[in-house]
Design a protein around this motif. Structure first.
Motif, PDB file in Angstrom:
ATOM      1  N   GLU A  29     -23.775   1.773  13.762  1.00  0.00           N
ATOM      2  CA  GLU A  29     -25.177   1.583  14.169  1.00  0.00           C
ATOM      3  C   GLU A  29     -25.768   2.877  14.721  1.00  0.00           C
ATOM      4  O   GLU A  29     -26.910   3.232  14.413  1.00  0.00           O
ATOM      5  CB  GLU A  29     -25.291   0.475  15.217  1.00  0.00           C
ATOM      6  CG  GLU A  29     -25.121  -0.906  14.650  1.00  0.00           C
ATOM      7  CD  GLU A  29     -25.516  -1.983  15.639  1.00  0.00           C
ATOM      8  OE1 GLU A  29     -26.486  -1.796  16.401  1.00  0.00           O
ATOM      9  OE2 GLU A  29     -24.845  -3.037  15.646  1.00  0.00           O
ATOM     10  N   GLU A  32     -26.186   5.591  11.915  1.00  0.00           N
ATOM     11  CA  GLU A  32     -27.267   5.255  10.986  1.00  0.00           C
ATOM     12  C   GLU A  32     -28.640   5.298  11.651  1.00  0.00           C
ATOM     13  O   GLU A  32     -29.652   5.062  10.993  1.00  0.00           O
ATOM     14  CB  GLU A  32     -27.002   3.884  10.364  1.00  0.00           C
ATOM     15  CG  GLU A  32     -25.794   3.897   9.434  1.00  0.00           C
ATOM     16  CD  GLU A  32     -25.370   2.518   8.947  1.00  0.00           C
ATOM     17  OE1 GLU A  32     -26.030   1.504   9.299  1.00  0.00           O
ATOM     18  OE2 GLU A  32     -24.367   2.453   8.227  1.00  0.00           O
ATOM     19  N   ASP A  34     -29.733   3.260  13.962  1.00  0.00           N
ATOM     20  CA  ASP A  34     -30.216   1.921  14.272  1.00  0.00           C
ATOM     21  C   ASP A  34     -30.099   1.576  15.751  1.00  0.00           C
ATOM     22  O   ASP A  34     -30.547   0.507  16.166  1.00  0.00           O
ATOM     23  CB  ASP A  34     -29.444   0.874  13.457  1.00  0.00           C
ATOM     24  CG  ASP A  34     -29.685   1.039  11.971  1.00  0.00           C
ATOM     25  OD1 ASP A  34     -30.768   1.516  11.583  1.00  0.00           O
ATOM     26  OD2 ASP A  34     -28.774   0.693  11.186  1.00  0.00           O
TER      27      ASP A  34
END
Length: 141
Positions: A29, A32, A34
């Motif tokens: 996460e 990336e 995110d």
């Protein structure tokens, strides 16, 4: 629940509210883009154990003020209540309490890393600094 509670009860309550992540899940996460990965360990722990490149260093005592979107002391990263914040500490205890506290502020996607920095480093995820293995922290059992 009213009345006195042990820290073990408080921790268990906090963790019931969290969808905790393995180090690998947290790394994905974070890598990336995110999520924001927040290292709440004190400076002495970071110096002794190392750091995670790109993580935000925010010591535990100011975490809520830095991530509350309504706070005048918030970070630029505190863009709203939907922000995904992943909290990491040394072994995954303090981070659970901190993530639950962020949820109390309305950051409902806040969570933490199972096993903390030590688990992160043990599975070979990116770190800098101190040699490994670090000595066990005597404040945790």
């Amino acid at each position: 629940m009213s009345g006195p509670r042990s820290i073990d009860q408080v921790l268990a309550e906090a963790r019931r509210r969290l969808v905790r992540l393995t180090p690998g899940e947290a790394y994905r996460e974070f890598a990336e883009g995110d999520a924001v990965l927040v290292d709440i360990r004190p400076q002495a722990h970071r110096a002794g154990e190392g750091e995670i490149p790109g993580s935000l260093i925010i010591e535990r005592n100011v975490l809520e003020w830095r991530f509350d979107p309504a706070s005048s002391a918030r970070l630029p990263e505190a863009t709203g209540y939907g922000l995904r914040v992943i909290v990491i500490c040394s072994e995954g205890y303090t981070s659970s309490l901190a993530a639950a506290s962020l949820q109390d502020l309305g950051l409902n996607r806040a969570t933490d890393v199972i096993g903390g920095y030590r688990a992160w480093r043990a599975v070979g995820l990116p770190t800098t600094g101190a040699p490994w293995p670090a000595e066990p922290d005597p404040t945790y059992h």
